[in-house]
Design a protein around this motif. Structure first.
Motif, PDB file in Angstrom:
ATOM      1  N   ASP A  88       0.857  -1.181   0.000  1.00  0.00           N
ATOM      2  CA  ASP A  88       0.000   0.000   0.000  1.00  0.00           C
ATOM      3  C   ASP A  88       0.900   1.241   0.000  1.00  0.00           C
ATOM      4  O   ASP A  88       2.084   1.160  -0.306  1.00  0.00           O
ATOM      5  CB  ASP A  88      -0.906  -0.044   1.226  1.00  0.00           C
ATOM      6  CG  ASP A  88      -2.140   0.839   1.109  1.00  0.00           C
ATOM      7  OD1 ASP A  88      -2.256   1.579   0.110  1.00  0.00           O
ATOM      8  OD2 ASP A  88      -2.981   0.798   2.034  1.00  0.00           O
ATOM      9  N   TYR A 100       3.273   1.215  -3.212  1.00  0.00           N
ATOM     10  CA  TYR A 100       2.360   0.958  -4.332  1.00  0.00           C
ATOM     11  C   TYR A 100       2.583  -0.396  -5.018  1.00  0.00           C
ATOM     12  O   TYR A 100       2.137  -0.586  -6.152  1.00  0.00           O
ATOM     13  CB  TYR A 100       2.458   2.061  -5.397  1.00  0.00           C
ATOM     14  CG  TYR A 100       2.122   3.447  -4.891  1.00  0.00           C
ATOM     15  CD1 TYR A 100       0.801   3.847  -4.716  1.00  0.00           C
ATOM     16  CD2 TYR A 100       3.141   4.355  -4.600  1.00  0.00           C
ATOM     17  CE1 TYR A 100       0.501   5.132  -4.263  1.00  0.00           C
ATOM     18  CE2 TYR A 100       2.844   5.632  -4.141  1.00  0.00           C
ATOM     19  CZ  TYR A 100       1.538   6.015  -3.965  1.00  0.00           C
ATOM     20  OH  TYR A 100       1.242   7.282  -3.518  1.00  0.00           O
ATOM     21  N   GLU A 160       1.173  -3.279  -4.605  1.00  0.00           N
ATOM     22  CA  GLU A 160      -0.077  -3.961  -4.925  1.00  0.00           C
ATOM     23  C   GLU A 160      -0.818  -3.305  -6.092  1.00  0.00           C
ATOM     24  O   GLU A 160      -1.652  -3.935  -6.745  1.00  0.00           O
ATOM     25  CB  GLU A 160      -0.990  -4.004  -3.696  1.00  0.00           C
ATOM     26  CG  GLU A 160      -0.473  -4.878  -2.560  1.00  0.00           C
ATOM     27  CD  GLU A 160      -0.397  -6.344  -2.934  1.00  0.00           C
ATOM     28  OE1 GLU A 160      -1.134  -6.760  -3.851  1.00  0.00           O
ATOM     29  OE2 GLU A 160       0.398  -7.072  -2.330  1.00  0.00           O
TER      30      GLU A 160
END
Length: 231
Positions: free
Chosen positions: A156, A194, A196
């Motif tokens: 995330d 970032y 995912e």
């Protein structure tokens, strides 16, 4: 000449950008070491992969052995602590520790936690005396002026202090706490986010992390040279 200890903790064996499904944290740690060797080719590099070859977890026998004074240890105790002693020896030799540590479920991978548990050693990396006034614990690495670089990756985004997910980041804060307990206070962190999402934000995050690493290598190399010259 300085000694750099390179640690990798990812369960993924390869590097992103080179290997299919490769690790971002391995990519970053390798980039740091490659940049370091360009500027300091004579430095010694030690490597330990605790992701692919994790240390044995601490057991009851390990605790018994570690908290028995060295002169009173039985042969089996020395055997039990052999791996831990090797890990501590590497840490003590290192001037710079570079650790590739991805975030797994908001914390460090199991292999890196096992590494931490093996290097936090009474009488070797921290002292303990029940009769000592104030805190009975003290760090034993303070005067060694070690530098730690934590290179991470996150699925995330927003895990830096003050950001949306900062409260859930138990990677860098945990590592800073542990190594600070041992006396390593010069700590730097760079992370990719970032993962995912896998879009242009990941690409930009990787590029920024590599630029930050290159800048850190320059400033840290200068600082280390000054420290070695004045030692």
């Amino acid at each position: 000449m300085a000694t750099l200890l390179h640690l990798d903790a990812s369960a993924r064996p390869g590097r992103s950008g080179i290997d299919p499904y490769g690790s971002h944290s391995r990519r970053l740690s390798a980039h740091f070491v490659e940049q370091w060797q360009k500027t300091r080719p004579d430095d010694r590099i030690l490597y330990r992969d605790v992701g692919q070859h994790p240390p044995r977890p601490v057991s009851g026998e390990w605790i018994h052995a570690a908290f028995t004074k060295p002169e009173a240890r039985e042969p089996w105790m020395h055997d039990t602590l052999t791996e831990s002693d090797a890990l501590v020896d590497e840490l003590l030799e290192a001037d710079v520790i570079v650790a590739g540590v991805p975030m797994y479920n908001f914390g460090v991978p199991a292999g890196f936690k096992a590494y931490i548990d093996n290097i936090v050693r009474v009488g070797r990396t921290f002292g303990f005396d029940r009769s000592r006034q104030g805190l009975p614990y003290w760090p034993m690495l303070t005067d060694m002026h070690k530098r730690l670089v934590v290179l991470g990756s996150r699925g995330d985004y927003g895990y830096e202090p003050g950001e949306r997910m900062a409260h859930a980041n138990h990677v860098e804060p945990h590592i800073r706490t542990v190594f600070g307990y041992l006396g390593v206070e010069d700590v730097h962190g760079i992370a990719v986010e970032y993962d995912e999402f896998g879009d242009e934000r990941l690409v930009a995050s990787l590029a920024q992390a590599e630029r930050d690493i290159e800048a850190l290598v320059v400033t840290m190399g200068r600082s280390l040279e000054e420290s070695l010259a004045s030692a």
